[in-house]
Design a protein around this motif. Sequence first.
Motif, mmCIF file in Angstrom:
data_model
loop_
_atom_site.group_PDB
_atom_site.id
_atom_site.type_symbol
_atom_site.label_atom_id
_atom_site.label_comp_id
_atom_site.label_asym_id
_atom_site.label_seq_id
_atom_site.Cartn_x
_atom_site.Cartn_y
_atom_site.Cartn_z
ATOM 1 N N GLN A 164 40.134 -16.060 2.616
ATOM 2 C CA GLN A 164 41.207 -17.070 2.056
ATOM 3 C C GLN A 164 42.044 -16.494 1.049
ATOM 4 O O GLN A 164 43.318 -17.051 1.158
ATOM 5 N N GLN A 165 41.756 -15.638 0.444
ATOM 6 C CA GLN A 165 42.877 -15.009 -0.497
ATOM 7 C C GLN A 165 44.021 -14.222 0.337
ATOM 8 O O GLN A 165 45.115 -14.253 -0.085
ATOM 9 N N LEU A 166 43.620 -13.840 1.258
ATOM 10 C CA LEU A 166 44.535 -12.811 2.346
ATOM 11 C C LEU A 166 45.700 -13.818 2.944
ATOM 12 O O LEU A 166 46.884 -13.806 2.960
ATOM 13 N N HIS A 167 44.998 -14.973 3.288
ATOM 14 C CA HIS A 167 45.736 -16.137 3.928
ATOM 15 C C HIS A 167 46.727 -16.883 2.978
ATOM 16 O O HIS A 167 47.816 -17.253 3.139
ATOM 17 N N GLN A 168 46.124 -16.955 1.659
ATOM 18 C CA GLN A 168 46.780 -17.505 0.387
ATOM 19 C C GLN A 168 48.026 -16.820 0.145
ATOM 20 O O GLN A 168 49.252 -17.145 -0.238
ATOM 21 N N ILE A 226 42.564 -22.712 9.818
ATOM 22 C CA ILE A 226 42.283 -24.184 9.480
ATOM 23 C C ILE A 226 41.108 -24.537 9.913
ATOM 24 O O ILE A 226 40.205 -25.022 8.679
ATOM 25 N N ILE A 227 40.480 -24.466 11.022
ATOM 26 C CA ILE A 227 39.123 -24.481 11.336
ATOM 27 C C ILE A 227 38.144 -24.014 10.801
ATOM 28 O O ILE A 227 37.171 -24.440 10.369
ATOM 29 N N ARG A 228 38.480 -22.908 10.218
ATOM 30 C CA ARG A 228 37.329 -21.828 9.334
ATOM 31 C C ARG A 228 37.252 -22.722 7.969
ATOM 32 O O ARG A 228 36.162 -22.669 7.790
ATOM 33 N N GLN A 229 38.312 -23.224 7.314
ATOM 34 C CA GLN A 229 38.031 -23.858 6.280
ATOM 35 C C GLN A 229 37.358 -25.181 6.383
ATOM 36 O O GLN A 229 36.353 -25.534 5.742
ATOM 37 N N ARG A 274 42.948 -37.001 -2.903
ATOM 38 C CA ARG A 274 43.290 -35.775 -3.613
ATOM 39 C C ARG A 274 42.644 -34.457 -3.026
ATOM 40 O O ARG A 274 42.934 -33.554 -3.717
ATOM 41 N N ILE A 275 42.001 -34.498 -2.021
ATOM 42 C CA ILE A 275 41.195 -33.687 -1.391
ATOM 43 C C ILE A 275 41.858 -32.320 -1.001
ATOM 44 O O ILE A 275 41.429 -31.367 -0.805
ATOM 45 N N PHE A 276 43.425 -32.582 -0.787
ATOM 46 C CA PHE A 276 44.262 -31.662 -0.208
ATOM 47 C C PHE A 276 45.155 -30.891 -1.475
ATOM 48 O O PHE A 276 45.966 -30.210 -1.308
ATOM 49 N N TYR A 277 44.853 -31.523 -2.708
ATOM 50 C CA TYR A 277 45.423 -30.948 -3.970
ATOM 51 C C TYR A 277 44.900 -29.524 -4.207
ATOM 52 O O TYR A 277 43.645 -29.314 -4.019
ATOM 53 N N LYS A 278 45.747 -28.568 -4.804
ATOM 54 C CA LYS A 278 45.320 -27.360 -5.191
ATOM 55 C C LYS A 278 44.318 -27.514 -6.139
ATOM 56 O O LYS A 278 44.449 -28.289 -7.232
ATOM 57 N N SER A 279 43.035 -26.426 -6.002
ATOM 58 C CA SER A 279 42.030 -26.308 -7.012
ATOM 59 C C SER A 279 41.283 -27.935 -7.274
ATOM 60 O O SER A 279 40.422 -27.643 -8.141
ATOM 61 N N TYR A 280 41.591 -28.798 -6.248
ATOM 62 C CA TYR A 280 40.710 -29.852 -6.489
ATOM 63 C C TYR A 280 39.483 -29.935 -6.026
ATOM 64 O O TYR A 280 39.236 -29.756 -4.709
ATOM 65 N N THR A 281 38.515 -30.106 -6.591
ATOM 66 C CA THR A 281 36.964 -29.860 -6.182
ATOM 67 C C THR A 281 36.248 -31.293 -5.867
ATOM 68 O O THR A 281 35.356 -31.340 -5.093
ATOM 69 N N THR A 292 35.849 -23.961 -4.800
ATOM 70 C CA THR A 292 37.005 -23.349 -5.574
ATOM 71 C C THR A 292 38.128 -24.274 -5.357
ATOM 72 O O THR A 292 39.140 -24.428 -6.228
ATOM 73 N N GLY A 293 38.062 -25.429 -4.473
ATOM 74 C CA GLY A 293 39.248 -26.370 -4.309
ATOM 75 C C GLY A 293 40.341 -25.617 -3.625
ATOM 76 O O GLY A 293 41.563 -26.551 -3.582
ATOM 77 N N MET A 294 40.232 -24.477 -3.012
ATOM 78 C CA MET A 294 41.364 -23.816 -2.444
ATOM 79 C C MET A 294 41.427 -24.206 -0.934
ATOM 80 O O MET A 294 42.400 -24.141 -0.424
ATOM 81 N N GLY A 295 40.197 -24.079 -0.371
ATOM 82 C CA GLY A 295 39.986 -24.042 1.130
ATOM 83 C C GLY A 295 40.913 -25.070 1.790
ATOM 84 O O GLY A 295 41.641 -24.993 2.694
ATOM 85 N N LEU A 296 40.603 -26.598 1.425
ATOM 86 C CA LEU A 296 41.266 -27.634 2.247
ATOM 87 C C LEU A 296 42.871 -27.736 1.852
ATOM 88 O O LEU A 296 43.784 -27.926 2.314
ATOM 89 N N TYR A 297 43.216 -27.194 0.546
ATOM 90 C CA TYR A 297 44.364 -27.122 0.158
ATOM 91 C C TYR A 297 45.313 -26.106 1.062
ATOM 92 O O TYR A 297 46.477 -26.485 1.447
#
Length: 338
Positions: A164-168, A226-229, A274-281, A292-297
């Motif tokens: 996730q960090q790599l793709h971010q 995307i599918i992984r998340q 709001r599920i696609f917002y950054k860091s929204y859990t 972490t709220g980052m996957g769907l974002y």
Amino acid sequence: MLILFLRERLAWIGFFVFIIVMINVLFSLDVGLVGISILYINISMLISFMTFLFWRYVVEVGRLKNFLGNVENQFDDVHSKNLVLSPFQMAYFTKIEEVLYGKNTELNQAKVQLQEYSDELLAWVHEVKAPLTAVNLMLDRVEDLTLRRRLETEWLRLHLLVDQQLHQTRLASIEKDNYMMEIELRTVVYKEIRAMQAWCIEKGIGFDVEELTDTVTTDAKWLAFIIRQILSNAIKYSPANSEVIIFTEVDATGATLLHIKDAGIGIRKADLPRIFYKSYTGTAGRESAQSTGMGLYLAHNVAQKIGVRITVQSSVGEGSIFTLRFPLQNEYVKLTGR
């Protein structure tokens, strides 16, 4: 513009009115001026002032438009363009140039620092992937099956976080790192399911997957992310011994839809926008330390970059259906022509 000019010159107009009043008072009080027509003086002064005001309006509005036009053109060497500016405007221009130059310098330095940080982070992620791969190979030597399954699950979670960090980190330059081609959905989906095998076995999660023979035009690597998340969320929030259903259909426009349906806890109606917002859990994420709220974002941002649209249908206690809509051929042409 006229109103702006008159407001700017209120001091002139006020001073002129004051002079007219003073002259009229003097003509009324001074007996030596009785034979002179005060109306003639007033009209003459008014016409002279209006003519002067009109001349200044034409000159100053022209200069102002020239000034603003060059501000919008980002001050491309103002002194070499022989601009007709007043001394005050030139002083403003020079000062604004100095301020913008300083800000641009700071911005460039920040960009360089951000790029260096991004490169360092990317290098760190690649360095971490090497020991992760080694640990994964060592897990096969663990004889205790229960322990090995548990270690494989924790390894997978760590691997997903690093991935996730790599793709971010790469998201900012995704336009330079995508390759659109025709792929079969089955290939990508099955690969991601196999990657989640250890986690699924631990929770008893099964998959009901259609043949998925549909072919779509997209970037295989970013689609896999995307599918992984979505799959990781489905597994994380689904109860033990449940099932994830994956199927496709074609909508009224002819676009291919990929549905991923889980039997999880679902998403509250208030959380859906709001599920696609950054860091929204969300409500469910607050109850899980793993969220972490980052996957769907990240998935949503990647989807927008490659022309895929993600929609969600969900209700509490009834699970969720994530749908990926792939672009049509004409939409794909617009996408690649950006």
